[in-house]
Each structure stands twice: as structure tokens, then as C-alpha cells.
Write a protein that holds these residues in place. Sequence first.
Motif, short mmCIF file in Angstrom:
data_model
loop_
_atom_site.label_atom_id
_atom_site.label_comp_id
_atom_site.label_asym_id
_atom_site.label_seq_id
_atom_site.Cartn_x
_atom_site.Cartn_y
_atom_site.Cartn_z
N UNK A 607 0.83 -1.19 0.00
CA UNK A 607 0.00 0.00 0.00
C UNK A 607 0.88 1.26 0.00
N UNK A 608 0.37 2.35 -0.59
CA UNK A 608 1.03 3.64 -0.63
C UNK A 608 2.43 3.56 -1.25
N UNK A 609 2.55 2.75 -2.31
CA UNK A 609 3.83 2.62 -3.01
C UNK A 609 3.59 2.77 -4.51
N UNK A 610 4.22 3.76 -5.12
CA UNK A 610 4.03 4.02 -6.53
C UNK A 610 4.87 3.06 -7.38
N UNK A 611 4.41 2.79 -8.59
CA UNK A 611 5.14 1.95 -9.52
C UNK A 611 6.34 2.69 -10.11
N UNK A 612 6.15 3.96 -10.39
CA UNK A 612 7.25 4.73 -10.98
C UNK A 612 7.20 6.16 -10.46
N UNK A 633 10.26 19.75 -10.89
CA UNK A 633 9.01 19.02 -10.78
C UNK A 633 9.22 17.55 -10.49
N UNK A 634 8.12 16.88 -10.24
CA UNK A 634 8.14 15.43 -10.03
C UNK A 634 6.83 14.85 -10.55
N UNK A 635 6.85 13.57 -10.80
CA UNK A 635 5.64 12.87 -11.23
C UNK A 635 5.63 11.50 -10.56
N UNK A 636 4.46 11.10 -10.07
CA UNK A 636 4.32 9.84 -9.35
C UNK A 636 3.25 9.00 -10.02
N UNK A 637 3.55 7.70 -10.12
CA UNK A 637 2.58 6.77 -10.68
C UNK A 637 1.53 6.36 -9.67
N UNK A 638 0.53 5.60 -10.11
CA UNK A 638 -0.56 5.19 -9.21
C UNK A 638 -0.05 4.35 -8.05
N UNK A 639 -0.70 4.49 -6.91
CA UNK A 639 -0.39 3.69 -5.73
C UNK A 639 -1.69 3.25 -5.08
N UNK A 640 -1.66 2.09 -4.44
CA UNK A 640 -2.85 1.56 -3.76
C UNK A 640 -3.08 2.32 -2.47
N UNK A 651 -11.44 6.34 -4.78
CA UNK A 651 -10.66 5.53 -5.71
C UNK A 651 -9.69 4.62 -4.96
N UNK A 652 -9.60 3.37 -5.38
CA UNK A 652 -8.69 2.43 -4.73
C UNK A 652 -7.24 2.76 -5.06
N UNK A 653 -7.02 3.33 -6.24
CA UNK A 653 -5.67 3.69 -6.67
C UNK A 653 -5.59 5.18 -6.95
N UNK A 727 -9.14 10.30 8.21
CA UNK A 727 -8.32 11.28 7.48
C UNK A 727 -7.05 10.67 6.89
N UNK A 728 -6.94 9.33 6.83
CA UNK A 728 -5.68 8.69 6.42
C UNK A 728 -5.62 8.38 4.94
N UNK A 729 -6.66 8.68 4.20
CA UNK A 729 -6.63 8.49 2.75
C UNK A 729 -5.86 9.67 2.17
N UNK A 730 -4.55 9.53 2.12
CA UNK A 730 -3.72 10.67 1.73
C UNK A 730 -2.49 10.13 1.00
N UNK A 731 -2.14 10.78 -0.08
CA UNK A 731 -0.95 10.38 -0.83
C UNK A 731 -0.19 11.58 -1.38
#
Length: 748
Positions: A607-612, A633-640, A651-653, A727-731
Amino acid sequence: MKYILFVIINMFCMFTTAQTVVGKVTSNGKGLAYVNVYLEGTTKGAISKDDGTYKINNVKTGTYTIIASFTGFQTQKKTITVASNDITVNFNLTESEILDQVVVTGTLKAVSRLESPVPVEVYSPTFFKKNPTSNIFEALQNVNGVRPQLNCNVCNTGDIHINGLEGPYTLVMIDGMPIVSGLSTVYGLSGIPNSLIEQVEVVKGPASSLYGSEAVGGLINIITKLPENAPLVFVDGFTNSWGETNADLGFKTNISNTANVILGINYFNYSNPLDKNNDNFTDVTLQDRISVFQKWNFQRKNNRLFSLAGRYFYEDRWGGEMQWNKNFRGGTDVYGESIYTSRYELVGNYQLPVEEKVNFQFSYSNHHQDAFYGDMKYEGKQRIGFGQLIWDKPLKHHDLLFGLAARYNFYDDNTTATIQADEVVIPSAFIQDEITLTQKQKLLLGMRYDYDNRHGSIFTPRLAYRFKPTENDILRLNAGTGFRVVNLFTEDHAALTGARDVIITEALEPEQSYNINLNYLKKIYTKNGFLFTLDASAWYTYFTNAIIPDYDTNPNQIIYDNLDGNSVSKGISINLDAVFGSGINASIGATFQDVSQTESGIKTRQILTERFTAVWALSYKHYPTNITVDYTGNIYGPMRLPLLGDLDPRNEYAPTWSIQNIQFTYNGITNFELYGGVKNLLNWTPNKGNPFIIARANDPFDKNVSFDANGNALATQNNPYALTFDPTYVYGPNQGIRAFFGLRYTLK
């Protein structure tokens, strides 16, 4: 007629007093193209051609400072006098030492970065100035493979992820001492003035063989300046359109012929509650913070070391419903999370007065936290004491390092998870041998032994091999083990807010990791003077006894136990730095990773780990106008993400998301820098695409939630998704686009 002729001649002379400055810029005997050559304090300048030659026309008579500057090379200045004739000024530039910094983190001794068998990434204060922040925690967002993770939408506390691993796997040190960990991570990384930082060193992968527990996934070492390297006076302050204000100030002075000191003060204030996503909760936590840092350096016989540093930190932060004030602290009328934090730190390094090179390093930190999460009180105390003796013994073809260390940990809080205070002393011994096999090859062997009376003996060996076939190529292979003795600090906001309970199902055993890392560094010089640096790594880390919080089994609980299986982190990362002509330089980095766990034959993504993830920094300096433009800048891929149940509509991801910034800096005034720009240019916030971020923000005390006999929320007419306050749904940060402006003054 004579008078007219006299005037014409004088006017002709006036217009012909302008001369030409010509010359050639070389490096290692070859012409260097695209070098900026200009006269300081004027708009006169030129760019060298392919053969290195340049020409500056129409220079009036006078005395000037002429500067040749090219990123990747050391800037050179000369004083010239322009009279009645053209003047020739040649330059021979030498390479900057940006790739050859001295590093200490990888081997516990000062070595050249290029000579170290352990790959160490080095970041200077200049790097962090490209995107100024009020603390190092936020600044690390621009480091490839490193991500500051917010863990709570309301109080905005968090931890540092390296290569997708959770915060507890990252050891954060100040001047090589492990005083920032567990409870104090986000607070310990705040309040260190940027002007007092010499460099930040990052090691990715286990480093437990040198640093013990917590250095399982990597470490970050914040190295502060020695007083002799600090500016005489420095001031740096900025404010932004959201109302945040940050100020750093300090000075250095000589107390006597044998002692000098630097003093730095950081103050940050944000007291402008905003709710742009309309959930009646503050988008960003309100903060009032002060930090005072002081470092002493003493001159001793035979240049022996003795330095002593201390810091005091205090912060008052709160977030919650917009109408909250301190009168509601701890009550059930208006929800707020209020945290008072007080901590002090002491760090020292003393070289013993003996013939051999033996150093005693020590640190101590005391952290106290007084908090309320709604009506739930949390009071935590943490003390960390550390001391180690290091004997550095160089021999022919061998560079030996022996160490004895002891770490004292104390932790206590008022939660049911801590029945009695956790207090332990862990003694350690380690040895390291760096062997010079040939001029091109080095081999490092190391081993550490720790004893914990709760878990017994722990061994952590490691191996590092460096092969340098040419001056521009380095290949490094590192392998080793790591361990983490778990101290489960229950300042876990998911539990303390009442949404989830912390469940510990067994006595937690130390985690073990086994890692292999392959690193390749390549420098490329082009004929036109461009410099490219490629730094690529591939890693594989295997964990046993992993302790990963289980959010999935029961939506009302976070379950902690030793994983009956394994956990794996693997991936590749690439960094490319490029230095072009005309004041342009760029860096870009990308990381592709797969972090998973396998239990009972079932593999799941952490959980909370991006692919890229990717980061970049593009800079352009226009020397005639003294203006620098930085685009980062930065860009982060989807994470659960952690959901509260099957009916949770969020959203789950997470989507792919990006934070981008631009900054303009003017340094045309002696000792001053003016800077300003825009952060979060895309105005991205995590609420976009979601019905809400904070679950049941309208009922933070769950007064209108119905539960079944097992404590599970029931779906009702006013709670159709069967949710509790969460309040923990945060990324990512909730802070949208904002303008900023700042001023720096430095007197060296």
C-alpha cells in the motif's frame, strides 16, 4: 571652420574610445565552446565559439572584472584595464568538483565520491534552492527515489520513503548521528536553516553493517557546515500567497583563537486556515515553529577534531474543522488535531589525543509530544542516546576501520499499546576493510555485531566492489544485509483519530533484509564542451519477518505482525545530469519499482507505493542580466490507497500526479539574491476525481454512525457507504497553486 573641425575631431575621438576585448577559452588544451564571458556589472558579454574564441565589442575605457563561467567548470575571474587599444584575455577553465565531492556516509570516513566503493548521492544547498522550502522534509521531493509521504490529511505529519519502502526503513541522521527516527522523523527534519547545510548524502539500500537498526532500506545524512565554512552573516526569508512565512538568520564569530561558533535560527509561521476543497477542514496544517541551532568548532594541536552542536525545536501545529480554536482542544464539540512538540539535540565529535586516529562520536536527543486527536489524548516521550569509538587504521593496500558503539532507546506513551516504557541498550561492534586490489579495483568487506537482550545476537555482513576501467566509468556492486529492531510507536493517526484500532497479534521479531545493488556511473564529454553524467542502479531487496501494517483484513483495524512469508523491493533508477552551453543545465531522474509481499502463496502490492516516479530540474542563467530560471518538478505513478470497506466510493488507486514549480532568481546586487515564482503550477490536489478525501468530515466523532456487534459500521440512510471518520486516505499535499517571493543576504 576651424572650430567646427575641432568639434568633429573631438566627437570622433569620443566615439572611438570604445575598444574590443578578445580571447580564447580552453580546458585541458582544447577550445571550450559556449562559455559565457562577460564584464561584471555591465550588459557586455559574449559566448565562445566552437574553437573557444570570443569577442566583446564596444567596451569603453576603464577597469573591469571579466568573468568566464560555464556550468560544470570552475568560474574564473580576472581584472583588466581597457585603454586605447584592443585587449586580449585568455582563460583556461578546470572542471568543477561537483562529481568529486568528499562523502562520509558510505564508509564512515571522508573519501572522494568517485573513489567510494559505496554509491552515495550528494545534494548541495544550491540544489535545494532551486525549489525553496521551509524544511528538508519537503525539499527531498526533488530527489530521485525519495518521497516525503504524508500520513494524515489533518495534521500533515509523515515520513520518508526510499525506493518505495515505508518510513521506518529509512534512517535519518544529522552529522552522522542517528538522532532522528521513529516518533521524531517529520519534526527532526524541520527547522534546519538551508544556509547551515553543507550537503545531504543519500545511500539507497541496507546500511545496517555500519549504522545498525533502521538503516534497512537506506539512509539520509544531513551534514551541517563547520563554522569556518559558514558565511559571516546570512538572512533568508520568503512568504507566499497562502500566508506561509519562513525566515532563516544566523552568523558566525570567533570566540577566541581556538574556538569559533555559528548560530542559526529558523522561524516558520502559517496561521491562515484555508478550505479550498470545501469539506470544512483545513487544507494545510497551521504551524508556529522555531528552531535554534548552534555549532562549535575548537582548534586543537595537530589539527585534531573537536566539534559540538546543539539544537532546540518547538512547534505548535493544528488542523481540523475551520471553526476550531484552542478552546475546543480535547473536546467533542469541534474536531481538531493539536500537537505541541518540544525537542532538543546534542551532537559531538572528539578525536582522542593519541597517536592513532581514534574518534569518539556521540549524540543525544529528547523528544516530547503533547497532542490531541479530537478527544483522544496522545502524550509520547522518546530519548535516543548514541556513542561510538572509531579507529581508522590505514595500511598498505588496506584501509581498516574498527568501531565500538552503543545505542540507548527510550520510548513511552499513554496508549494501551505501550503498557510500560520501552527502554533498551544495544551494544555493537563492527569492522571494515577497504582493500586496494589494483589501481582500478577496490573491495570492501564489513561486518557488524549487535546484541539486543530481547532478540539476542544479530550479524550484518556486507560486501562492496568498485571497478574503474577508465577515468569516466565506474561500476559498483554492493551486497549485504540489514535489520530493524521494531519499536512500534503508536502515534498512528489512523488509530488515534478513532477510525481504526491498532492490533498487535504477536511478539514482534526483528526484520531482516538481504540486498544486492549494481551501480554504473558514466561521464561523457562532447567536443563542444557539453558534460553528461549517467548514474544508473538496479536493486533487489528481500525481507523476512517483515512488519507491514495490514489495512485490508478489517477496515476498523490496523494489524501488525511478522509477515509469514516474504516481502520484496526491486527496481531500477536512472539519473542523467547534463551541462550545456549558454548557462543551461538539467537533471532528470526516474525510478521504476515493484514492492510487494507474499503470504500464504498470495502476492499483493504494498500500500502507498508508486510503480514509478520521476524528478527533474532545468536551470538557465542569463549572465548579462544576472537572472536564473529554475523549473523543477516530479511525477508519481498510481499507488494503492487504504479504503474503509467495499462500499467506500473513493478511488482504490491514486492517479498519476505531478507537482511542478518555477522560480526566478536575481543576484545582480552584491551579497543579495531576490527570488520568486510559482509552486504547483498545475494546481493539482488529491481531491480531484474523488467524491471526498476525508471520510465523514461532517461527523468526525462518529456520533451518527451505527455499528454492528463486531464494531463494524453499518450502511444507513445518512451513512450509505458504511464509513467512519478517516483522514488517512492521503498520498499527496492538499496545497494548491501559490506564488512566493523571497530575499537572501549573505556576507562571507
